[in-house]
Design a protein around this motif. Sequence first.
Motif, mmCIF file in Angstrom:
data_model
loop_
_atom_site.group_PDB
_atom_site.id
_atom_site.type_symbol
_atom_site.label_atom_id
_atom_site.label_comp_id
_atom_site.label_asym_id
_atom_site.label_seq_id
_atom_site.Cartn_x
_atom_site.Cartn_y
_atom_site.Cartn_z
ATOM 1 N N ARG A 178 0.746 -1.287 0.023
ATOM 2 C CA ARG A 178 0.003 -0.030 -0.096
ATOM 3 C C ARG A 178 0.997 1.271 -0.163
ATOM 4 O O ARG A 178 0.491 2.239 -0.702
ATOM 5 N N LEU A 198 7.259 -12.490 -4.097
ATOM 6 C CA LEU A 198 5.981 -12.741 -4.762
ATOM 7 C C LEU A 198 4.776 -11.736 -4.332
ATOM 8 O O LEU A 198 3.924 -11.271 -5.106
ATOM 9 N N SER A 199 4.554 -11.581 -3.000
ATOM 10 C CA SER A 199 3.430 -10.790 -2.542
ATOM 11 C C SER A 199 3.442 -9.014 -2.949
ATOM 12 O O SER A 199 2.435 -8.345 -3.108
ATOM 13 N N PHE A 222 6.447 -17.304 -11.343
ATOM 14 C CA PHE A 222 5.646 -18.417 -10.770
ATOM 15 C C PHE A 222 5.289 -19.476 -11.743
ATOM 16 O O PHE A 222 5.504 -20.668 -11.678
ATOM 17 N N THR B 312 -5.407 -4.217 0.944
ATOM 18 C CA THR B 312 -4.226 -4.644 0.235
ATOM 19 C C THR B 312 -4.148 -6.215 0.021
ATOM 20 O O THR B 312 -5.220 -6.728 0.255
ATOM 21 N N PHE B 313 -3.212 -6.655 -0.853
ATOM 22 C CA PHE B 313 -3.306 -8.226 -1.233
ATOM 23 C C PHE B 313 -1.751 -8.582 -1.183
ATOM 24 O O PHE B 313 -0.938 -7.855 -1.604
ATOM 25 N N GLU B 314 -1.749 -9.893 -1.065
ATOM 26 C CA GLU B 314 -0.472 -10.320 -1.264
ATOM 27 C C GLU B 314 -0.759 -11.857 -2.091
ATOM 28 O O GLU B 314 -1.115 -12.775 -1.696
ATOM 29 N N PRO B 315 -0.273 -11.529 -3.435
ATOM 30 C CA PRO B 315 -0.297 -13.068 -4.159
ATOM 31 C C PRO B 315 0.950 -13.925 -3.737
ATOM 32 O O PRO B 315 1.974 -13.239 -3.702
ATOM 33 N N LEU B 316 0.562 -15.058 -3.456
ATOM 34 C CA LEU B 316 1.877 -15.996 -3.114
ATOM 35 C C LEU B 316 1.868 -17.262 -3.982
ATOM 36 O O LEU B 316 1.756 -18.248 -3.492
ATOM 37 N N GLY B 317 1.909 -16.844 -5.264
ATOM 38 C CA GLY B 317 2.221 -17.758 -6.281
ATOM 39 C C GLY B 317 0.791 -18.611 -6.671
ATOM 40 O O GLY B 317 -0.133 -18.090 -7.547
ATOM 41 N N LYS B 319 -1.619 -19.113 -4.238
ATOM 42 C CA LYS B 319 -2.727 -18.557 -3.448
ATOM 43 C C LYS B 319 -2.764 -17.092 -3.315
ATOM 44 O O LYS B 319 -1.744 -16.426 -3.646
ATOM 45 N N LYS B 334 -8.298 -15.739 2.168
ATOM 46 C CA LYS B 334 -7.519 -16.513 1.662
ATOM 47 C C LYS B 334 -8.206 -17.238 0.385
ATOM 48 O O LYS B 334 -9.030 -17.980 0.776
ATOM 49 N N ASP B 342 -6.830 -5.153 -7.258
ATOM 50 C CA ASP B 342 -5.756 -3.937 -7.073
ATOM 51 C C ASP B 342 -6.422 -3.293 -5.742
ATOM 52 O O ASP B 342 -7.261 -3.444 -5.391
ATOM 53 N N ILE B 343 -5.437 -2.507 -5.109
ATOM 54 C CA ILE B 343 -5.801 -1.758 -3.904
ATOM 55 C C ILE B 343 -6.771 -0.986 -4.091
ATOM 56 O O ILE B 343 -6.830 -0.101 -5.135
#
Lengths: 363, 379
Positions: A178, A198-199, A222, B312-317, B319, B334, B342-343
């Motif tokens: 953010r 990645l995140s 990935f 906010t967001f966290e792409p983890l491959g 997930k 999750k 997007d934010i």
Amino acid sequence: MAQLVFKNVWKKYGEVEAVKDLSFECKDGEFLALLGPSGCGKSSTLKMIAGLEEITKGEIHIGDILVNNLKPGARNIALAFENYALYPPLTVLQNIAFPLQALGTASAEVDKEAKDIARILGLTDILNRKPSRLSGGQQQLTSLARALVKAVSVYLLDEPISHLDADLRSSMRGELKRIHKEMRATFLYVTHDQLEALSMADRIAILNFGVLQQIGTPNEIFNHPANLFVAGFIGEPPMNLLETEIIRKEGETYGKVDGAMLSIPKKIADKISQPNETEFYLGIRPNDLMVSKEKSENCCVPSEVYIYEHLGDRTILTVRVGKQTLLIETSPEFKADMGEVIWIGYNPDKIHFFNKETGNTIV
Amino acid sequence: MQEIVSKNVWKSFGIITAVKGLSFEGEKGQTLVILGPSGAGKTTTLRLIAGLEELDQGEIYLGGKLANDLLPYQRNLAMTFESYALYPHMTVSENIAFPLKAPERKANYSNKEIKEKVREVAQLLGIDELLNRMPRELSGGQRQRVALGRTLIKEPRIFLFDEPIAHLDAKLRHRMRGEMKRLFKTLNSTVIYTTHDYIEASAIGDKVVVINKGELQQVGEPQEIYNHPINDFVFGLTCDPSANFFQCKLVKRNEGYYLENEDITLSLPKKLANKILLSNAEREIRLGIRPIDIVVSTIRSEKAPLPAEIYTFEPLGSKLIITIKFGQSLLKAKLGEMMKVDIDQKIWIGFSMARLYLFDLKTGINILKNGDKYGSISI
């Protein structure tokens, strides 16, 4: 415009080559992660940008200026470390304002800039506290605010959250994303943690043994890893990499994995062209494998359950096909016992092939 | 027969009571995991079982015999700590053999027997090619295995492990977790294992003993703990990345019952409302929902009827973790698959109603007991 450009940069410590012929660009406003295991050369790279190490060969440009011979203070960068190193007698606001005061900025402006960055980082309510009265996360944010308060070409962030506990690290990942979006600044973020890269990052540059392995968006890295190293390094649980022998029979192509014959779709088989090459690594991610208790068209490879791990919202199976071990991520409803034979299958669109000798991706 | 029984065990250190009336049992061949946050009393419990601490009150039975007054070495247990504590000047082989050379066992084994046993254990752990190396020449995972080998060679009645893999990196931890589970099953050992990580507890344990502040919260199989947590504390432990809670009030309007706060209104079946009324005079409820049970969509639908915003967001491959701004709260969701977000994006969310948990606000007790059937809750 690129804010940071590496042109064929080398770093040698005596005989040891820490960084080998590194070239990449970090665009204006980009969040670029520099990712690799310890000893991959990411710290040397960072130090060369900051001017803390000399460049052995090549060129580094920051904001269109060749900086090879500039002193650290003249490079128009800001640096945040893993260690917060806040000034204990100063308040949060005074800590954040410090770099601006050191530059001799007018005090009204210092106050405005410091409060502005504190707002973005969510520190407004604790501006008058001393560091000793802050939580670990707040100290980290204050240290980040101090690095981000100066307007510079590139912000260098060196593993800024790696020592925080798991929960806090997860929430900081989201916050940093953010913050970057709001500041629209150029971030070079150094980390060994693939989940952080990645995140948060727009693009990731992966280093190993001082050599750039791949640079691309998290999605590209990935889903389309450039080689065996990237494939194995990115992903948790990691990608399964199986030694495979390619067998062509009556127009069909098969991958032989320790006795099991996997049929390979034609469009993939066509890319594995050289008839004299038969040995490959087949890569498939744990969540791209399917499992079944019964043999079916989709699940037709027998395997033995080696380890069964129920993890609440999912299950991880470690199975054996011949002598090779595979990890499978599946739903928590699937139950199996150690030693049980289950049938596995895969989505042919999700498999990767790597050259056994070079490790380069073929498909 | 129960191999280990802890019966109403108490332990204080000065004015601090570390273990408060703890009772649980473990069968032979079972892996029992003691799960709790730091300071819960896990290590103290383990040390009480090992005989490294004296208990103030209560009984500990090992193999059916009261063990309160037995010295540690008489209990036939082996304990492995988070730090491997290998002898740096001894080879891998010497480190593994060490327990057999201790004074009280020395007479029982010839040198040849010891050598054979070391080889056997090393093979089991896949370190038979490292026997002549020194600890400094080993990787973290290899050292952990040597420490494990030193424990295994004693062939104890019960293995005690105190957070044995907590300090390893994610990949190694994952691998060691699986290998240890397999090893325990292969040897049919009785194991007591402590961790603060629900995922590790669930992966490795046949039975999980959840404790907090020295008090027993719940004992059960991992899946039972996950599906039917006894209170909001246990529920919180089983959520990844973290639990979502709402504070709500039960209200009655036009013959209907609702759970309400400023952001949501859930309509409750009458039977469930009555149950809350019986159990809870204040009518205040803590609603819990796991990140995995939040539905996220870019379009409004029956399953995702509530407007929200992406914080906010966290792409983890494979997930995606999304932090959602919903009314006054930030929720964690999750997703098992990727979605382009997007934010500040506007989204629609919903809850998997069958996966909602209702806790009494004061006591934290789960109001929906295992096996209770109710009509469905709806938004």
